[in-house]
Design a protein around this motif. Structure first.
Motif, PDB file in Angstrom:
ATOM      1  N   VAL A   1       1.601  -0.978   0.547  1.00  0.00           N
ATOM      2  CA  VAL A   1       0.176  -0.052  -0.029  1.00  0.00           C
ATOM      3  C   VAL A   1       0.427   1.502  -0.136  1.00  0.00           C
ATOM      4  N   LEU A   2      -0.214   2.290  -0.961  1.00  0.00           N
ATOM      5  CA  LEU A   2       0.696   3.696  -0.962  1.00  0.00           C
ATOM      6  C   LEU A   2       0.477   4.759  -0.167  1.00  0.00           C
TER       7      LEU A   2
ATOM      8  N   VAL B   1       5.594   3.437   1.274  1.00  0.00           N
ATOM      9  CA  VAL B   1       4.811   2.146   1.154  1.00  0.00           C
ATOM     10  C   VAL B   1       4.751   1.272   2.357  1.00  0.00           C
ATOM     11  N   LEU B   2       3.655   0.659   2.838  1.00  0.00           N
ATOM     12  CA  LEU B   2       3.998  -0.783   3.282  1.00  0.00           C
ATOM     13  C   LEU B   2       3.740  -2.360   2.944  1.00  0.00           C
TER      14      LEU B   2
ATOM     15  N   PHE C   1       8.357  -8.411   5.366  1.00  0.00           N
ATOM     16  CA  PHE C   1       7.336  -7.514   6.091  1.00  0.00           C
ATOM     17  C   PHE C   1       8.738  -5.916   5.507  1.00  0.00           C
ATOM     18  N   VAL C   2       7.708  -4.943   4.831  1.00  0.00           N
ATOM     19  CA  VAL C   2       8.375  -4.009   4.285  1.00  0.00           C
ATOM     20  C   VAL C   2       8.389  -2.745   4.571  1.00  0.00           C
ATOM     21  N   ALA C   3       8.517  -1.527   5.024  1.00  0.00           N
ATOM     22  CA  ALA C   3       8.112  -0.143   5.488  1.00  0.00           C
ATOM     23  C   ALA C   3       9.297   0.945   4.637  1.00  0.00           C
ATOM     24  N   GLU C   4       8.857   1.553   4.373  1.00  0.00           N
ATOM     25  CA  GLU C   4       9.815   2.848   3.553  1.00  0.00           C
ATOM     26  C   GLU C   4       9.036   3.734   3.005  1.00  0.00           C
TER      27      GLU C   4
ATOM     28  N   TYR D   1      13.069  -0.376   5.425  1.00  0.00           N
ATOM     29  CA  TYR D   1      13.079  -1.417   6.653  1.00  0.00           C
ATOM     30  C   TYR D   1      12.966  -2.856   5.969  1.00  0.00           C
ATOM     31  N   ILE D   2      13.536  -3.583   6.051  1.00  0.00           N
ATOM     32  CA  ILE D   2      12.823  -5.252   5.785  1.00  0.00           C
ATOM     33  C   ILE D   2      13.341  -5.836   7.731  1.00  0.00           C
ATOM     34  N   SER D   3      11.743  -6.346   7.590  1.00  0.00           N
ATOM     35  CA  SER D   3      12.131  -7.396   9.034  1.00  0.00           C
ATOM     36  C   SER D   3      11.705  -8.556   8.619  1.00  0.00           C
ATOM     37  N   GLY D   4      12.097  -9.591   9.053  1.00  0.00           N
ATOM     38  CA  GLY D   4      11.568 -10.982   9.336  1.00  0.00           C
ATOM     39  C   GLY D   4      12.078 -12.566   7.661  1.00  0.00           C
TER      40      GLY D   4
END
Length: 217
Positions: free
Chosen positions: A113-114, A132-133, A163-166, A189-192
């Motif tokens: 999602v943007l 971006v999530l 998971f990504v948050a940018e 930011y990448i996690s998991g």
């Protein structure tokens, strides 16, 4: 990192205050509650293409992507986005069962999602804040796994979702009424990730970006 995301989210939803002066009519008969998704809001569709350059596993890589959605009141962005790694990222890694390290390749991409907004959108040069999530996937590939099959020698050693948050910030230029050019930076930011050869911090980091956005602005 989480504080940066919080700050950018606050900027997105308060950018309207900087973009234009608030006018209060003081009309006692006007009892309509103002809302972001009101039918009286200005709603326009847009599409865009991005080029992003950043580091992956210590190697410089190019991400190509696109996003699109709607602009509300010429300030707020809502839509979807997707990006893929298009350049070769090679690193020395471990293949299960092998006694020595090998040169491996990293493939991957992400989307989601943007949300975003613009500050002073009427100005020739203004600020855009995209966030971006979502989620993505990574593959670690041995390109020489099947040496006796030169037509298709690649083999996926391991893969994982994440998971990504940018969040990002860019300077955007009004080239025409229907075209904007932007340049800026994001933090990915990448996690998991659950990979033996790649950790979250290996694929998280800053990127430089160029954006080409088309729509009715």
């Amino acid at each position: 990192m989480k504080y940066l995301i919080h700050i950018l989210l606050i900027l997105v939803f308060t950018s309207g205050a900087f973009g234009q002066r608030y006018m209060d009519t003081n009309d006692p008969n006007d009892e309509e509650v103002k809302s972001l998704l009101s039918t009286k809001n200005d709603l326009n569709a847009f599409g865009a293409a991005d080029l992003k350059v950043g580091d992956f596993k210590g190697e410089r890589g190019l991400l190509v992507g696109a996003y699109g959605g709607f602009i509300i009141n010429r300030r707020y962005l809502f839509g979807v986005a997707g990006y893929g790694l298009v350049t070769k990222v090679e690193f020395e890694g471990v293949v299960p069962g092998a006694t020595e390290p090998k040169n491996l390749n990293l493939h991957g991409g992400y989307g989601g999602v943007l949300i975003g907004g613009t500050i002073a959108h009427k100005e020739l040069v203004h600020i855009s804040i995209p966030i971006v999530l979502g989620a993505g996937s990574l593959e670690v590939v041995d390109k020489d796994f099947f040496l006796n099959n030169p037509a298709d020698s690649e083999f996926t050693i391991e893969n994982s979702v994440f998971f990504v948050a940018e969040p990002g910030i860019e300077l955007e230029f009004n080239i025409t009424k229907y075209f904007r050019l932007g340049a800026g930076m994001t933090y990915r930011y990448i996690s998991g990730t659950e990979l033996e050869n790649v950790k979250d911090e290996d694929v998280s980091g800053t990127t430089a970006m160029i954006s080409f956005r088309f729509g009715r602005f």
